[in-house]
Design a protein around this motif. Structure first.
Motif, mmCIF file in Angstrom:
data_model
loop_
_atom_site.group_PDB
_atom_site.id
_atom_site.type_symbol
_atom_site.label_atom_id
_atom_site.label_comp_id
_atom_site.label_asym_id
_atom_site.label_seq_id
_atom_site.Cartn_x
_atom_site.Cartn_y
_atom_site.Cartn_z
ATOM 1 N N VAL A 38 -32.038 93.676 55.577
ATOM 2 C CA VAL A 38 -31.478 93.757 54.331
ATOM 3 C C VAL A 38 -32.306 93.348 53.188
ATOM 4 N N GLY A 39 -32.473 94.113 52.108
ATOM 5 C CA GLY A 39 -33.512 93.638 50.979
ATOM 6 C C GLY A 39 -32.724 93.557 49.926
ATOM 7 N N LEU A 40 -33.191 92.123 49.406
ATOM 8 C CA LEU A 40 -32.428 91.516 48.245
ATOM 9 C C LEU A 40 -33.007 92.002 46.697
ATOM 10 N N VAL A 41 -32.378 92.388 45.684
ATOM 11 C CA VAL A 41 -32.969 92.650 44.375
ATOM 12 C C VAL A 41 -31.992 91.833 43.475
ATOM 13 N N LEU A 42 -31.868 90.499 43.363
ATOM 14 C CA LEU A 42 -31.071 89.563 42.631
ATOM 15 C C LEU A 42 -31.563 89.100 41.592
ATOM 16 N N LEU A 43 -31.449 89.692 40.317
ATOM 17 C CA LEU A 43 -31.925 89.081 39.128
ATOM 18 C C LEU A 43 -30.983 88.698 38.003
ATOM 19 N N LEU A 53 -35.009 100.848 36.927
ATOM 20 C CA LEU A 53 -34.697 100.649 38.469
ATOM 21 C C LEU A 53 -35.888 100.062 38.792
ATOM 22 N N PRO A 54 -35.565 99.024 39.831
ATOM 23 C CA PRO A 54 -36.954 98.072 40.284
ATOM 24 C C PRO A 54 -37.553 99.106 41.587
ATOM 25 N N THR A 55 -38.794 98.969 41.780
ATOM 26 C CA THR A 55 -39.521 99.440 42.868
ATOM 27 C C THR A 55 -38.996 98.982 44.107
ATOM 28 N N LYS A 56 -38.417 97.845 44.065
ATOM 29 C CA LYS A 56 -38.006 97.358 45.343
ATOM 30 C C LYS A 56 -37.037 98.205 45.866
ATOM 31 N N PHE A 57 -36.066 98.865 45.130
ATOM 32 C CA PHE A 57 -35.053 99.745 45.554
ATOM 33 C C PHE A 57 -35.554 100.931 46.586
ATOM 34 N N TYR A 58 -36.789 101.231 45.984
ATOM 35 C CA TYR A 58 -37.486 102.514 46.714
ATOM 36 C C TYR A 58 -38.039 102.138 48.122
ATOM 37 N N GLU A 59 -38.773 100.759 47.867
ATOM 38 C CA GLU A 59 -39.468 100.222 48.993
ATOM 39 C C GLU A 59 -38.491 99.845 49.998
ATOM 40 N N VAL A 68 -29.204 95.166 48.500
ATOM 41 C CA VAL A 68 -28.454 94.301 47.998
ATOM 42 C C VAL A 68 -28.613 93.711 46.479
ATOM 43 N N ALA A 69 -28.271 94.395 45.398
ATOM 44 C CA ALA A 69 -28.677 94.098 44.543
ATOM 45 C C ALA A 69 -27.649 93.631 43.293
ATOM 46 N N SER A 70 -28.160 93.091 41.990
ATOM 47 C CA SER A 70 -27.409 92.521 40.839
ATOM 48 C C SER A 70 -26.484 93.976 40.465
ATOM 49 N N ASP A 71 -25.605 93.427 39.965
ATOM 50 C CA ASP A 71 -24.493 94.555 39.546
ATOM 51 C C ASP A 71 -24.488 95.208 38.200
ATOM 52 N N PHE A 72 -25.751 95.370 37.766
ATOM 53 C CA PHE A 72 -26.222 95.967 36.453
ATOM 54 C C PHE A 72 -25.519 97.467 36.465
ATOM 55 N N PRO A 73 -24.969 98.063 35.441
ATOM 56 C CA PRO A 73 -24.584 99.405 35.186
ATOM 57 C C PRO A 73 -25.391 100.242 36.026
ATOM 58 N N LEU A 74 -26.652 100.515 35.672
ATOM 59 C CA LEU A 74 -27.570 101.270 36.213
ATOM 60 C C LEU A 74 -28.100 101.062 37.288
ATOM 61 N N SER A 77 -24.784 102.368 39.476
ATOM 62 C CA SER A 77 -25.050 103.933 39.502
ATOM 63 C C SER A 77 -25.860 104.414 40.727
ATOM 64 N N PHE A 78 -26.763 103.849 40.632
ATOM 65 C CA PHE A 78 -27.982 104.169 41.613
ATOM 66 C C PHE A 78 -27.318 103.925 43.142
ATOM 67 N N ILE A 79 -26.888 102.726 43.324
ATOM 68 C CA ILE A 79 -26.243 102.452 44.560
ATOM 69 C C ILE A 79 -25.087 103.207 44.791
ATOM 70 N N LYS A 80 -24.233 103.405 44.047
ATOM 71 C CA LYS A 80 -22.995 104.354 44.265
ATOM 72 C C LYS A 80 -23.519 105.987 44.665
ATOM 73 N N GLU A 81 -24.611 106.329 43.833
ATOM 74 C CA GLU A 81 -25.023 107.732 43.939
ATOM 75 C C GLU A 81 -25.637 108.058 45.264
ATOM 76 N N TYR A 82 -26.646 107.083 45.860
ATOM 77 C CA TYR A 82 -27.313 107.392 47.140
ATOM 78 C C TYR A 82 -26.502 106.457 48.228
ATOM 79 N N SER A 83 -25.405 105.778 47.811
ATOM 80 C CA SER A 83 -24.579 105.081 49.116
ATOM 81 C C SER A 83 -25.586 104.276 49.807
ATOM 82 N N CYS A 84 -26.685 103.405 49.279
ATOM 83 C CA CYS A 84 -27.642 102.657 49.717
ATOM 84 C C CYS A 84 -27.499 101.125 49.862
#
Length: 142
Positions: A38-43, A53-59, A68-74, A77-84
């Motif tokens: 799991v990779g965390l991006v909690l800001l 979008l943080p570079t960490k998403f792609y890494e 696992v990221a903070s629930d900011f709208p953008l 949306s990214f997490i939902k689009e790619y089910s990542c």
């Protein structure tokens, strides 16, 4: 504080804390990613985080990790689009932890991680973005 909390929850052996103010060798980073699920991006919720979008998403996706990221709208949306991965509340640590643990019980982390890697290697590479980047440069230079 985080280390003490991990011991209190009896999960300290499963959590690897790596902090450094120095440059970290790429091989060390690669080895760390290889040992993670799991990779965390909690800001915290600040405007400059919400709108990019943080570079960490792609890494993380590239390295077969569940995001696992903070629930900011953008970000949601990214997490939902790619089910990542999953989005957790950015302003409530207890709720974020509850959402995180609930999701871990239901998700097939390895399957999502492998899918994330396929997406990242196909869609999020310099080669796949080269035309867009060149177009941007041409527009700027005009």
């Amino acid at each position: 504080k985080m280390r003490k909390y991990a011991y209190k929850l009896e999960i300290a052996k499963q959590v690897n804390f790596r902090m450094s103010t120095d440059q970290v060798d790429y091989e060390i980073i690669e080895n760390a990613y290889a040992s993670m699920d799991v990779g965390l991006v909690l800001l915290q919720d600040f405007p400059h985080y919400r709108e990019s979008l943080p570079t960490k998403f792609y890494e993380y996706m590239h390295h077969h990790l569940l995001v696992v990221a903070s629930d900011f709208p953008l970000w949601k949306s990214f997490i939902k689009e790619y089910s990542c991965g999953i989005a957790v509340p950015s302003n409530d640590a207890r709720k974020a932890a509850a959402v995180f643990w609930h999701a871990l019980k239901k998700l097939d982390i390895k399957q999502i991680g492998n899918k994330n890697s396929r997406i990242a290697r196909g869609k999020f590479t310099w080669n796949s973005q080269a035309d867009l980047l060149l177009k941007l440069y041409k527009t700027i230079l005009k």
